[in-house]
Scaffold this active site. Structure first.
Site, PDB file in Angstrom:
ATOM      1  CG  HIS A   8      -0.158  -0.014   2.516  1.00  0.00           C
ATOM      2  ND1 HIS A   8       0.425   1.113   3.058  1.00  0.00           N
ATOM      3  CD2 HIS A   8       0.133  -1.028   3.348  1.00  0.00           C
ATOM      4  CE1 HIS A   8       1.037   0.797   4.182  1.00  0.00           C
ATOM      5  NE2 HIS A   8       0.881  -0.506   4.379  1.00  0.00           N
ATOM      6  CB  SER A  12       0.371   9.630   9.416  1.00  0.00           C
ATOM      7  OG  SER A  12      -0.525   8.793  10.120  1.00  0.00           O
ATOM      8  N   GLY A  21       0.368  -2.766  12.397  1.00  0.00           N
ATOM      9  CA  GLY A  21      -0.143  -4.000  11.834  1.00  0.00           C
ATOM     10  C   GLY A  21      -1.649  -3.934  11.689  1.00  0.00           C
ATOM     11  CD  GLU A  82       1.726  -5.877   7.857  1.00  0.00           C
ATOM     12  OE1 GLU A  82       1.836  -7.099   7.591  1.00  0.00           O
ATOM     13  OE2 GLU A  82       2.547  -5.031   7.468  1.00  0.00           O
TER      14      GLU A  82
END
Length: 178
Positions: A8, A12, A21, A82
């Site tokens: 991806h 931030s 994660g 993730e």
């Protein structure tokens, strides 16, 4: 069959070197630009048939940019979310024990997260299913850094040291031929 893998666009947390994660945040403005550039790159390839993406916001936003630019469908694959980093979630990437925990394959991350063996099991099973179900297609996978690392091990052997040092840039693109 050909599989492309990407991570991806930037968030931030990525910029601040914070472990993210299961924290489900969206792309920042740089990440949005990276996703747009990825979409252009994929459009130039012109060979992708379908996008398979993690359900997390940052991956879905990246996948949507590509899908809209290229007129493709997105299949959401829960197994590509993730890695669950447990107690490390939201802490600095330089937190004591984090790097070491990443290569202790049978130890849950941050005591309450997933072990690398658990992560690998779910990612490998998803890849096995994709290869079986889309054998005549060219597929783009939109996932995460930890998942991309495991995808790399599915196709290429790595030592523990290579594994711990392997990195995928935001919106980087790797190609695997089956």
């Amino acid at each position: 069959m050909k599989i492309y893998s990407t991570r991806h666009g930037q968030t931030s947390y990525n910029k601040q070197e914070i472990i993210m994660g299961t924290t489900d945040i969206d792309l920042d403005s740089t990440g949005e630009q990276q996703a747009e550039a990825l979409a252009e790159r994929i459009a130039e390839l012109g060979t992708i048939d379908i996008i398979i993406a993690s359900p997390m916001k940052r991956a879905q936003k990246t996948a949507r940019e590509v899908a809209e630019r290229c007129g493709l469908d997105i299949v959401t694959e829960e197994r590509f979310r993730e890695w669950d980093y447990g107690a490390y979630e939201g802490k600095s990437r330089f937190t004591e024990g984090f790097a070491e925990n990443k290569v202790n394959f049978a130890v849950r991350m941050g005591k309450s997260g997933e072990s690398l063996l658990q992560l690998t099991h779910r990612v490998y099973s998803a890849l096995d299913d994709i290869i079986a179900d889309y054998s005549s297609k060219t597929v783009l996978l939109v996932t995460h850094g930890g998942v991309c690392r495991v995808i790399e091990t599915y196709f290429n052997d790595m030592t523990n040291e290579q594994f711990s040092n392997w990195f995928m840039d935001n919106c980087g693109l790797l190609e695997y031929n089956i």
